[in-house]
Design a protein around this motif. Structure first.
Motif, PDB file in Angstrom:
ATOM      1  N   LEU A  74      41.528 -18.714  29.939  1.00 47.09           N
ATOM      2  CA  LEU A  74      41.988 -19.907  29.230  1.00 47.09           C
ATOM      3  C   LEU A  74      42.738 -19.541  27.954  1.00 47.09           C
ATOM      4  CD1 LEU A  74      38.888 -22.256  29.659  1.00 47.09           C
ATOM      5  CD2 LEU A  74      41.174 -22.630  30.606  1.00 47.09           C
ATOM      6  N   LEU A  75      42.207 -18.576  27.201  1.00 45.64           N
ATOM      7  CA  LEU A  75      42.869 -18.166  25.967  1.00 45.64           C
ATOM      8  C   LEU A  75      44.183 -17.423  26.268  1.00 45.64           C
ATOM      9  CD1 LEU A  75      39.866 -17.008  23.737  1.00 45.64           C
ATOM     10  CD2 LEU A  75      41.073 -19.191  23.703  1.00 45.64           C
ATOM     11  N   LYS A  76      44.178 -16.655  27.355  1.00 44.23           N
ATOM     12  CA  LYS A  76      45.397 -15.946  27.740  1.00 44.23           C
ATOM     13  C   LYS A  76      46.477 -16.932  28.168  1.00 44.23           C
ATOM     14  CE  LYS A  76      47.127 -12.400  30.927  1.00 44.23           C
ATOM     15  NZ  LYS A  76      46.786 -11.492  32.056  1.00 44.23           N
ATOM     16  N   LEU A  80      47.157 -17.512  23.200  1.00 38.73           N
ATOM     17  CA  LEU A  80      46.434 -17.113  21.992  1.00 38.73           C
ATOM     18  C   LEU A  80      46.149 -15.610  21.956  1.00 38.73           C
ATOM     19  CD1 LEU A  80      43.923 -20.085  21.679  1.00 38.73           C
ATOM     20  CD2 LEU A  80      45.773 -19.529  20.096  1.00 38.73           C
ATOM     21  N   LEU A  81      45.956 -15.007  23.120  1.00 34.71           N
ATOM     22  CA  LEU A  81      45.634 -13.583  23.127  1.00 34.71           C
ATOM     23  C   LEU A  81      46.799 -12.720  22.659  1.00 34.71           C
ATOM     24  CD1 LEU A  81      43.428 -13.141  26.328  1.00 34.71           C
ATOM     25  CD2 LEU A  81      42.749 -13.640  23.988  1.00 34.71           C
ATOM     26  N   ASN A  82      48.002 -13.296  22.661  1.00 34.88           N
ATOM     27  CA  ASN A  82      49.146 -12.555  22.128  1.00 34.88           C
ATOM     28  C   ASN A  82      49.029 -12.342  20.620  1.00 34.88           C
ATOM     29  OD1 ASN A  82      50.309 -12.554  24.691  1.00 34.88           O
ATOM     30  ND2 ASN A  82      51.405 -14.471  24.334  1.00 34.88           N
ATOM     31  N   GLN A  83      48.140 -13.115  19.990  1.00 28.95           N
ATOM     32  CA  GLN A  83      47.957 -13.011  18.547  1.00 28.95           C
ATOM     33  C   GLN A  83      46.849 -12.041  18.149  1.00 28.95           C
ATOM     34  OE1 GLN A  83      47.684 -16.897  16.582  1.00 28.95           O
ATOM     35  NE2 GLN A  83      48.587 -17.859  18.392  1.00 28.95           N
ATOM     36  N   VAL A  84      46.139 -11.471  19.140  1.00 31.47           N
ATOM     37  CA  VAL A  84      45.047 -10.548  18.826  1.00 31.47           C
ATOM     38  C   VAL A  84      45.647  -9.237  18.316  1.00 31.47           C
ATOM     39  CG1 VAL A  84      43.088  -9.244  19.745  1.00 31.47           C
ATOM     40  CG2 VAL A  84      43.512 -11.588  20.527  1.00 31.47           C
TER      41      VAL A  84
END
Length: 497
Positions: A74-76, A80-84
């Motif tokens: 869901l986060l991918k 959003l995971l691009n911001q990790v």
């Protein structure tokens, strides 16, 4: 089973409750209401504004960063995971005021992790007993006395960090068989500053008027016959043909409001069940379910957010670990009189451009509970002196702002997550997950269902465990009503459960 459109109420707008409600809507159930006791949704996935950024005061790790994990997916999908960011390097400091060789500390830490993450099967032993015994064997095999001391102090650090992972106060209280049934979805991923946005994802397309905040539930009456009379404004002839609608469940809120339902999914925390289960349900919960609630432990951790004008740590550092040279694996437990000895793990919020200069200190069990009673000034002064001792210099400033979480004293949570004590098999979580079976209204199936991380013996203590428990109960109701249409967005994520 009634052919009418069932009325379903979900108690709790945490991840378990929201995921259950979302999936029920995807199945085509259109009379779904979520009741939340507090003013905010999300439960233990929570946030606060600190400094110039939004921080996760609750969960911030994806335990299993893989396509098997629905939270990861869901986060991918949301981007959003691009911001990790890169998590940075690890720095280790001794209570003697000097830096510890990072290569040695990492190797020793990995060796300790390999021992402490043992998956026991019906051993009946404690994690503390196992860990002390196995690490002592490693230490005894070493010839160099100095290396023995350094190795055992790092092993102790691993044990302390495990208390944080579990939320416990003593390794000897934790079952060695804790992970007997656990599903390993891969390595953990720190998504600090991002996890709270999962709540917005789960709320997408869910009707706002079906989410009722500040609705603390005082009673769940079930296995009964509760009626709603036909509307007095209805056409007289139509009203005469309309039967009085009856429901097996009546939910009573603290404000006096009563909500009738065919099914209720209870997603409140194990901590709240421990405090309220004996008085919440009418009729009472069966003995076997009450026994499970009593046997399982509900841990606690505290996060202490510390904001500084300037960083006193090196720019590439992502984790700071504090090592006591006189610690041993056998001595790992909390002591409120020496509570700072269990403040050994600090995370750096990265990137600096987004968060500024913020550390997170982590504390487990009764130390977390103690910290909740302290003032910001007391905490700030104590932590500053603590850091000065390890860094070996006196120019470490007090933080310009401080924030500590208070999960144990939160009346709607009362802790962080479940863990298995010695002598308790994870299968008891299956008992907790079972729906109640009525006696007076046996034809009304699945009146009261249960979800939440503490009902998942394969994934308890995780966000995906909470999410999948909500899916499980939605699936249960869908099967009951022979809903064959597959949900559009989540089916592929649930095949592994």
């Amino acid at each position: 089973m009634a052919l009418r459109n069932p009325c379903i109420v979900v108690i709790g707008a945490g991840v378990a409750g929201l995921s259950a409600a979302k999936k029920l809507k995807e199945y085509g159930f259109n009379d779904v209401t979520v009741l939340e006791a507090s003013e905010k949704v999300g439960g233990r996935v929570a946030s606060a504004t600190f400094g110039n950024a939004c921080v996760d005061t609750g969960a911030q790790y994806i335990h299993g960063a893989s396509e098997e994990n629905p939270v990861y997916c869901l986060l991918k999908k949301s981007g959003l995971l691009n911001q990790v960011p890169d998590m940075g390097t690890e720095a280790f400091y001794s209570n003697k005021g000097h830096k510890v060789d990072a290569d040695f500390a990492r190797r020793a830490y990995e060796a300790g992790e390999g021992i402490i993450q043992h998956r026991g099967f019906n051993t009946g032993k404690s994690l503390g007993e196992h860990y002390a015994e196995k690490t002592q064997g490693v230490i005894d095999s070493l010839q160099d006395k100095d290396k023995k001391t350094r190795m055992q102090s790092v092993f102790a650090l691993v044990g302390k960090d495990m208390l944080i992972d579990v939320g416990a106060s003593d390794l000897h209280r934790i079952s060695l068989d804790s992970w007997q049934y656990y599903t390993n979805m891969g390595d953990s991923l720190n998504v600090a500053g991002l996890m709270f946005q999962l709540v917005d994802i789960l709320l997408e397309d869910f009707p706002k008027d079906s989410l009722l905040l500040k609705r603390e539930v005082s009673k769940i009456k079930w296995d009964g016959t509760f009626s709603v009379a036909p509307s007095p404004t209805a056409h007289t002839e139509a009203a005469s043909d309309e039967k009085v609608r009856q429901y097996p469940v009546c939910i009573v809120c603290e404000n006096g409001e009563e909500i009738l339902a065919d099914h209720v999914i209870v997603t409140i925390s194990l901590g709240c069940l421990k405090a309220q289960a004996s008085s919440l349900f009418i009729p009472c919960l069966p003995c076997e379910k009450m026994e499970v609630i009593d046997k399982l432990c509900f841990g606690s951790i505290a996060k202490i957010f510390l904001e500084y004008e300037e960083a006193f740590w090196e720019n590439e550092v992502g984790t700071i670990s504090l090592i006591y040279e006189d610690d041993t694996p056998a001595s790992v437990s909390t002591n409120k009189m020496q509570w700072l000895k269990n403040l050994q793990c600090f995370s750096v919020l990265r990137p600096k451009e987004r968060f500024g200069n913020i550390l997170i200190g982590w504390c487990p069990g009764d130390i977390a509970d103690l910290i909740e009673t302290m003032t910001d000034d007391e905490l700030s002064a104590a932590v500053t002196d603590h850091l000065k001792m390890f860094f070996g210099h006196s120019n470490i400033p007090q933080p310009k702002s401080i924030l500590s979480t208070k999960w144990r004293s939160n009346k709607f949570v009362k802790g962080t997550y479940a863990f298995l004590p010695v002598g308790v098999d994870g299968q008891v979580m299956d008992t907790l997950a079972q729906p109640l079976v009525g006696c007076r209204c046996p034809s009304e199936d699945l009146q009261v269902l249960f979800a939440g991380e503490a009902t998942m013996k394969t994934l308890y203590g995780t966000v995906q465990g909470a999410l999948l428990s909500g899916h499980r109960e939605a699936d249960r109701l869908a099967a009951h009503y022979k809903k064959t249409a597959a949900p559009t967005s989540t089916t592929s994520l649930d095949k592994q459960v």
